[in-house]
Design a protein around this motif. Structure first.
Motif, PDB file in Angstrom:
ATOM      1  N   ALA A   1       0.820  -1.210   0.000  1.00  0.00           N
ATOM      2  CA  ALA A   1       0.000   0.000   0.000  1.00  0.00           C
ATOM      3  C   ALA A   1       0.853   1.258   0.000  1.00  0.00           C
ATOM      4  O   ALA A   1       0.388   2.328  -0.381  1.00  0.00           O
ATOM      5  CB  ALA A   1      -0.932   0.005   1.207  1.00  0.00           C
ATOM      6  N   GLY A   2       2.113   1.140   0.422  1.00  0.00           N
ATOM      7  CA  GLY A   2       2.989   2.303   0.466  1.00  0.00           C
ATOM      8  C   GLY A   2       3.285   2.724   1.886  1.00  0.00           C
ATOM      9  O   GLY A   2       2.648   2.298   2.850  1.00  0.00           O
ATOM     10  N   ASN A   3       4.279   3.601   2.012  1.00  0.00           N
ATOM     11  CA  ASN A   3       4.777   4.017   3.324  1.00  0.00           C
ATOM     12  C   ASN A   3       4.666   5.528   3.524  1.00  0.00           C
ATOM     13  O   ASN A   3       5.534   6.157   4.129  1.00  0.00           O
ATOM     14  CB  ASN A   3       6.238   3.571   3.474  1.00  0.00           C
ATOM     15  N   SER A   4       3.573   6.093   3.028  1.00  0.00           N
ATOM     16  CA  SER A   4       3.416   7.545   3.096  1.00  0.00           C
ATOM     17  C   SER A   4       2.818   8.015   4.413  1.00  0.00           C
ATOM     18  O   SER A   4       2.633   9.219   4.611  1.00  0.00           O
ATOM     19  CB  SER A   4       2.512   8.010   1.948  1.00  0.00           C
ATOM     20  N   GLY A   5       2.510   7.098   5.330  1.00  0.00           N
ATOM     21  CA  GLY A   5       1.911   7.508   6.596  1.00  0.00           C
ATOM     22  C   GLY A   5       2.793   8.412   7.422  1.00  0.00           C
ATOM     23  O   GLY A   5       2.296   9.162   8.273  1.00  0.00           O
ATOM     24  N   CYS A   6       4.109   8.342   7.185  1.00  0.00           N
ATOM     25  CA  CYS A   6       5.035   9.204   7.930  1.00  0.00           C
ATOM     26  C   CYS A   6       5.490  10.401   7.102  1.00  0.00           C
ATOM     27  O   CYS A   6       6.395  11.132   7.508  1.00  0.00           O
ATOM     28  CB  CYS A   6       6.235   8.398   8.419  1.00  0.00           C
ATOM     29  N   PHE A   7       4.885  10.600   5.918  1.00  0.00           N
ATOM     30  CA  PHE A   7       5.183  11.801   5.146  1.00  0.00           C
ATOM     31  C   PHE A   7       4.525  13.010   5.813  1.00  0.00           C
ATOM     32  O   PHE A   7       3.516  12.869   6.518  1.00  0.00           O
ATOM     33  CB  PHE A   7       4.621  11.695   3.728  1.00  0.00           C
ATOM     34  N   PRO A   8       5.027  14.204   5.542  1.00  0.00           N
ATOM     35  CA  PRO A   8       4.228  15.392   5.866  1.00  0.00           C
ATOM     36  C   PRO A   8       2.930  15.327   5.062  1.00  0.00           C
ATOM     37  O   PRO A   8       2.899  14.729   3.981  1.00  0.00           O
ATOM     38  CB  PRO A   8       5.107  16.558   5.400  1.00  0.00           C
ATOM     39  N   PRO A   9       1.840  15.884   5.554  1.00  0.00           N
ATOM     40  CA  PRO A   9       0.582  15.846   4.791  1.00  0.00           C
ATOM     41  C   PRO A   9       0.807  16.362   3.367  1.00  0.00           C
ATOM     42  O   PRO A   9       1.304  17.463   3.161  1.00  0.00           O
ATOM     43  CB  PRO A   9      -0.332  16.771   5.590  1.00  0.00           C
ATOM     44  N   TYR A  10       0.463  15.541   2.400  1.00  0.00           N
ATOM     45  CA  TYR A  10       0.806  15.869   1.010  1.00  0.00           C
ATOM     46  C   TYR A  10      -0.345  15.608   0.040  1.00  0.00           C
ATOM     47  O   TYR A  10      -0.217  15.858  -1.151  1.00  0.00           O
ATOM     48  CB  TYR A  10       2.033  15.073   0.574  1.00  0.00           C
ATOM     49  N   GLN A  11      -1.472  15.114   0.550  1.00  0.00           N
ATOM     50  CA  GLN A  11      -2.585  14.810  -0.334  1.00  0.00           C
ATOM     51  C   GLN A  11      -3.651  15.881  -0.184  1.00  0.00           C
ATOM     52  O   GLN A  11      -4.143  16.162   0.901  1.00  0.00           O
ATOM     53  CB  GLN A  11      -3.162  13.437   0.012  1.00  0.00           C
ATOM     54  N   LEU A  12      -3.992  16.483  -1.309  1.00  0.00           N
ATOM     55  CA  LEU A  12      -4.941  17.591  -1.319  1.00  0.00           C
ATOM     56  C   LEU A  12      -6.257  17.112  -1.928  1.00  0.00           C
ATOM     57  O   LEU A  12      -6.302  16.693  -3.084  1.00  0.00           O
ATOM     58  CB  LEU A  12      -4.378  18.748  -2.146  1.00  0.00           C
ATOM     59  N   HIS A  13      -7.308  17.143  -1.126  1.00  0.00           N
ATOM     60  CA  HIS A  13      -8.631  16.725  -1.587  1.00  0.00           C
ATOM     61  C   HIS A  13      -9.528  17.947  -1.555  1.00  0.00           C
ATOM     62  O   HIS A  13      -9.918  18.436  -0.488  1.00  0.00           O
ATOM     63  CB  HIS A  13      -9.189  15.632  -0.674  1.00  0.00           C
ATOM     64  N   MET A  14      -9.855  18.487  -2.717  1.00  0.00           N
ATOM     65  CA  MET A  14     -10.601  19.735  -2.809  1.00  0.00           C
ATOM     66  C   MET A  14     -12.045  19.450  -3.217  1.00  0.00           C
ATOM     67  O   MET A  14     -12.309  18.975  -4.332  1.00  0.00           O
ATOM     68  CB  MET A  14      -9.948  20.681  -3.812  1.00  0.00           C
ATOM     69  N   GLU A  15     -12.954  19.682  -2.287  1.00  0.00           N
ATOM     70  CA  GLU A  15     -14.385  19.605  -2.579  1.00  0.00           C
ATOM     71  C   GLU A  15     -14.859  21.046  -2.760  1.00  0.00           C
ATOM     72  O   GLU A  15     -15.000  21.804  -1.806  1.00  0.00           O
ATOM     73  CB  GLU A  15     -15.118  18.899  -1.445  1.00  0.00           C
ATOM     74  N   VAL A  16     -15.094  21.425  -3.992  1.00  0.00           N
ATOM     75  CA  VAL A  16     -15.225  22.827  -4.378  1.00  0.00           C
ATOM     76  C   VAL A  16     -16.702  23.226  -4.440  1.00  0.00           C
ATOM     77  O   VAL A  16     -17.559  22.467  -4.919  1.00  0.00           O
ATOM     78  CB  VAL A  16     -14.564  23.058  -5.747  1.00  0.00           C
ATOM     79  N   ASP A  17     -16.975  24.427  -3.956  1.00  0.00           N
ATOM     80  CA  ASP A  17     -18.306  25.003  -4.107  1.00  0.00           C
ATOM     81  C   ASP A  17     -18.166  26.443  -4.566  1.00  0.00           C
ATOM     82  O   ASP A  17     -17.101  26.851  -5.027  1.00  0.00           O
ATOM     83  CB  ASP A  17     -19.104  24.880  -2.805  1.00  0.00           C
ATOM     84  N   ALA A  18     -19.223  27.218  -4.419  1.00  0.00           N
ATOM     85  CA  ALA A  18     -19.215  28.587  -4.945  1.00  0.00           C
ATOM     86  C   ALA A  18     -18.179  29.460  -4.261  1.00  0.00           C
ATOM     87  O   ALA A  18     -17.653  30.408  -4.863  1.00  0.00           O
ATOM     88  CB  ALA A  18     -20.602  29.194  -4.816  1.00  0.00           C
ATOM     89  N   ASP A  19     -17.878  29.182  -2.982  1.00  0.00           N
ATOM     90  CA  ASP A  19     -16.794  29.906  -2.326  1.00  0.00           C
ATOM     91  C   ASP A  19     -15.480  29.455  -2.939  1.00  0.00           C
ATOM     92  O   ASP A  19     -15.272  28.275  -3.215  1.00  0.00           O
ATOM     93  CB  ASP A  19     -16.782  29.628  -0.830  1.00  0.00           C
ATOM     94  N   THR A  20     -14.579  30.387  -3.137  1.00  0.00           N
ATOM     95  CA  THR A  20     -13.274  30.046  -3.705  1.00  0.00           C
ATOM     96  C   THR A  20     -12.393  29.447  -2.617  1.00  0.00           C
ATOM     97  O   THR A  20     -12.033  30.124  -1.646  1.00  0.00           O
ATOM     98  CB  THR A  20     -12.601  31.278  -4.309  1.00  0.00           C
ATOM     99  N   SER A  21     -12.089  28.172  -2.765  1.00  0.00           N
ATOM    100  CA  SER A  21     -11.179  27.503  -1.835  1.00  0.00           C
ATOM    101  C   SER A  21      -9.786  27.488  -2.440  1.00  0.00           C
ATOM    102  O   SER A  21      -9.607  27.600  -3.656  1.00  0.00           O
ATOM    103  CB  SER A  21     -11.667  26.081  -1.539  1.00  0.00           C
ATOM    104  N   PHE A  22      -8.792  27.360  -1.574  1.00  0.00           N
ATOM    105  CA  PHE A  22      -7.428  27.399  -2.099  1.00  0.00           C
ATOM    106  C   PHE A  22      -6.498  26.590  -1.197  1.00  0.00           C
ATOM    107  O   PHE A  22      -6.808  26.259  -0.047  1.00  0.00           O
ATOM    108  CB  PHE A  22      -6.933  28.841  -2.228  1.00  0.00           C
ATOM    109  N   ALA A  23      -5.334  26.272  -1.751  1.00  0.00           N
ATOM    110  CA  ALA A  23      -4.214  25.702  -1.003  1.00  0.00           C
ATOM    111  C   ALA A  23      -2.952  26.325  -1.555  1.00  0.00           C
ATOM    112  O   ALA A  23      -2.895  26.751  -2.719  1.00  0.00           O
ATOM    113  CB  ALA A  23      -4.179  24.185  -1.142  1.00  0.00           C
ATOM    114  N   TRP A  24      -1.917  26.395  -0.719  1.00  0.00           N
ATOM    115  CA  TRP A  24      -0.648  26.967  -1.150  1.00  0.00           C
ATOM    116  C   TRP A  24       0.341  25.865  -1.548  1.00  0.00           C
ATOM    117  O   TRP A  24       0.400  24.811  -0.898  1.00  0.00           O
ATOM    118  CB  TRP A  24      -0.009  27.757  -0.008  1.00  0.00           C
TER     119      TRP A  24
END
Length: 736
Positions: A173-196
């Motif tokens: 399955a992989g060993n990403s559990g000890c990575f810094p958070p790196y998965q971006l899941h964007m559930e988008v609506d009329a408000d403008t959401s963002f990530a850097w």
């Protein structure tokens, strides 16, 4: 089958009494040659025979050119199928399995996914040619990609798995559990959401700063999305600096859109590019800038509209870090910077590796802590500090991008001991920090991660497919996920950490047990006889231990075991039918007392003349009434029978010679032949040699025994002819 970094062909764990356990070895790293697999057109392959004959040069080269220079593949293979070699320690899950090994290229190669797929096909093709089931272990994968199992490699592997029964693929399955958070899941609506995302100033080339992100989603979920890139000042207080225009996703399909990002004051900050590719029912939106004018800005990935998309990004992959709660400097709070109310925080969820690991047809494996304490080869006690039974710190979390439950199951990985390439051993022994990784026999090394949890499951699946070779992958998955167990660490399953629970390798095997009841008509067998062994009706195939493939077989005294295949595609064995071979009676001997034939003692008798049973002749003696070949069949106390050699009687019916009075002895004769007659008148005799020449003649006296001098006759076979008037009879005798 193992697709990995290769294997140490010389490690004793990978050998048995027949030589190497590797039936085929395909190394992708080798240049094209005469032994390049013609279907694939690259690398070189060797068969078991060639490896055993020393025709694989990788067995004899140095560290840089070994058949597993990285060591990962040897350790994975040892976990799945190591047999303990010459030490008997650290045995793998399926220690008698044959192996097919594919050494693939490194993960960052652009052809990595395709080459792994080729490796899976290579293994399944050879297994099909051998008429065997096969399980393929893939302890390798990429953390980038669509994470939906819908890429070409995953779909091709799916097609191979589902094309025939007896095929399974298991993966880490992989060993990403000890990575810094790196998965971006964007559930988008009329408000403008963002990530850097942050500028990467190191990769892909030194001192060439860039920023990059790619987002994946189903077309139906991205059709109504609009995207833009903005910039935020970080130093001297957070401040929004501006953004490029918003674009519809459809505007960039197969088209590179280039925008210049200006600040509110009109300063150019960067040139941003975007491109959307379509793969089946998915969009891949890529956004990037090379050498931005202000590399110390945070780049604001902005989404509005309606839909869902995902990205995986990390400096460790040579891309751009998604600013997360662990970033330095710490991100601002909403109180510090109000736009953060619309910030989408990355997580480690959906961190399972890409491609086949996200397929519904591949068994993906998480890793939980195994033993945490051990004593190294140098006597040093080692404690890795984990909690036995808990999920390993680095084990990747699901689900897949599509929401598919991943991982499927968890198995022990941290830590185990498994085979290490032999050339590593001296290196580790000479290194004070590394020596503690060697097990007590020096032939095995400490290992862990989902790379090791996966072959634990693959080995268990190999055992299962040995028993149920015609089961499909769906049946295999159902058996193992259904048997997986919960405990205080797993919580309620299924979940995105342990999957359906912890591996139970035993229950799937016993759960397919069924009885095979066999019977024997007679378990006591006389020498030379056979007895019927009968199997139960209604099975697809039968195979007896003596090679018979019918429901009924015959034993000549050897133990009999029946293996059957049921209509569910599983194999089971009967108990052993043991037969008792009764003592062989001695061969009876017939003696002749003037035509009265007598057998050596037995429990029962039956006399035969010229092969035909003589009715009523069932005594130890039989008075012959005609000439011919007599035999007797005797019965021993065990009930077994034995037959005498034929005895030829020739004196019956000679006129003047009582049937009881013509006896010749000894046979063979030496010097003198005795002939006893019970006649009332003298009888003429002649001795004829083998050539038909008469060599002696004379008269036999009546009512007594005559002595015939044989001196001067050469050793050999002769005939004594006795005459009375016009009638004659004869006996054959031998002179020694």
């Amino acid at each position: 089958g193992i697709v990995d970094t290769g294997i140490d062909l010389n490690h004793p764990d990978m050998r048995d009494s027949t030589g190497t356990r590797v039936l085929h070895f395909w190394d992708h790293h080798q240049v094209t040659a005469d032994n390049t697999p013609p279907e694939f057109g690259f690398g070189q392959e060797w068969s078991k025979e060639e490896i055993d004959n020393g025709d694989c040069p990788l067995q004899f080269t140095n560290y840089a050119g070994e058949s597993d220079a990285g060591g990962h593949g040897t350790t994975v293979a040892g976990t799945a199928a190591g047999n303990g070699g010459n030490t008997g320690h650290y045995i793998g899950a399926a220690p008698k399995a044959d192996l097919i090994i594919v050494s693939a290229v490194t993960i960052n190669n652009s052809t990595f996914l395709a080459e792994v797929t080729d490796g899976v096909k290579y293994i399944f093709d050879h297994a099909t040619a051998l008429g065997r089931p096969a399980v393929v272990n893939l302890s390798l994968g990429s953390y980038l990609g669509s994470h939906d199992g819908l890429d070409p490699s995953a779909l091709f592997i799916d097609s191979m798995i589902t094309a025939a029964p007896g095929r399974s693929v298991v993966c880490a399955a992989g060993n990403s559990g000890c990575f810094p958070p790196y998965q971006l899941h964007m559930e988008v609506d009329a408000d403008t959401s963002f990530a850097w995302i942050r500028t990467n100033s190191v990769n892909p080339a030194p001192d060439v700063p860039f920023a990059y992100i790619d987002l994946w989603g189903d077309t139906a979920e991205m059709n109504n999305l609009r995207y833009s890139v903005g910039a935020d000042r970080v130093t001297g207080g957070y401040a929004y600096r501006g953004n490029i225009p918003f674009h519809d996703v459809q505007d960039a399909i197969n088209t590179t859109i280039t925008d210049t990002l200006f600040s509110a004051e009109g300063d150019r900050l960067a040139i941003w590019n975007s491109f959307v590719s379509v793969r089946g029912g998915q969009y891949n939106l890529e956004m990037w800038t090379l050498e931005p004018d202000s590399a110390d800005l945070y780049w604001r990935i902005m989404m509005t509209g309606q839909g869902v998309c995902d990205a995986w990004d990390n400096n460790g992959f040579g891309l751009s870090e998604i600013v997360n709660e662990l970033s330095t400097p710490a991100p601002p709070t909403v109180e510090d910077y109000p736009p953060m109310v619309n910030y989408v925080w990355p997580t480690i969820d959906r961190g399972i590796v890409d491609s086949w690991a996200c397929s519904p047809h591949v068994i993906s494996v998480a890793n939980y802590n195994n033993e945490q304490q051990y004593t190294a080869i140098n006597g040093t006690p080692v404690d890795l500090g984990g909690v036995e039974g808990d999920i390993a710190f680095c084990s990747a979390r699901g689900p897949a991008r599509t929401g598919l439950q991943e991982p499927d199951i968890a198995a022990p990985g941290d830590i185990t001991f498994s085979a290490v390439p032999l050339y590593f051993i001296d290196i580790y022994l000479q290194n004070a920090q590394q020596i503690v990784k060697l097990g007590a026999d020096t032939m095995h090394i400490r290992a862990g991660g989902t790379s090791i949890a996966s072959p634990s499951v693959a080995g268990a699946v190999a055992l299962y497919l040995q028993k149920c070779p015609y089961h499909t992958q769906a049946q295999v998955m159902a058996a193992f996920t259904g048997a997986a167990f919960e405990d205080g660490f797993t919580g309620t399953t299924p979940n995105n950490v342990f999957g359906h629970g912890k591996l139970d390798a035993f229950t799937p095997l016993t759960g397919t047990n069924f009885d095979v009841n066999v019977s024997g008509n007679d378990l006591l067998i006389c020498p030379g006889d056979s007895s019927e062994a009968v199997g139960p009706a209604g099975f697809e195939d039968y195979l007896w231990s003596n090679g018979s493939t019918d429901q009924v077989a015959w034993s000549h005294g050897e133990p009999m075991v029946l293996t059957v295949l049921n209509d569910d595609g599983c194999i089971s064995n009967s108990d052993t039918l043991f037969y008792t071979l009764l003592p062989e009676p001695g061969t009876p001997v017939i003696t002749d007392a003037g035509g009265v034939l007598s057998s050596t003692p037995a429990d029962g008798y039956q006399w035969y003349l010229n092969g035909t049973e003589i009715s009523g002749a069932t005594g130890q003696e039989h008075a012959a009434t005609e000439n011919g070949d007599y035999t007797v069949v005797v019965t021993a106390p065990s009930g077994c029978t034995a037959e005498s050699d034929p005895y030829t009687l020739l004196n019956v019916g000679v006129p003047g010679v009582a049937s009881t009075g013509f006896r010749v002895w000894p046979i063979p004769a030496e010097g003198t032949l005795f002939v006893t007659v019970d006649a009332t008148t003298p009888l003429a005799y002649a001795i004829i040699d083998a050539s038909g020449k008469e060599v002696k003649r004379g008269t036999l006296r009546p009512g007594g025994t005559s002595l015939i001098d044989l001196n001067g006759l050469v050793p050999g076979s002769y005939t004594l002819v006795v005459r009375s008037g016009e009638r004659s009879n004869q006996r054959v005798f031998v002179v020694r």
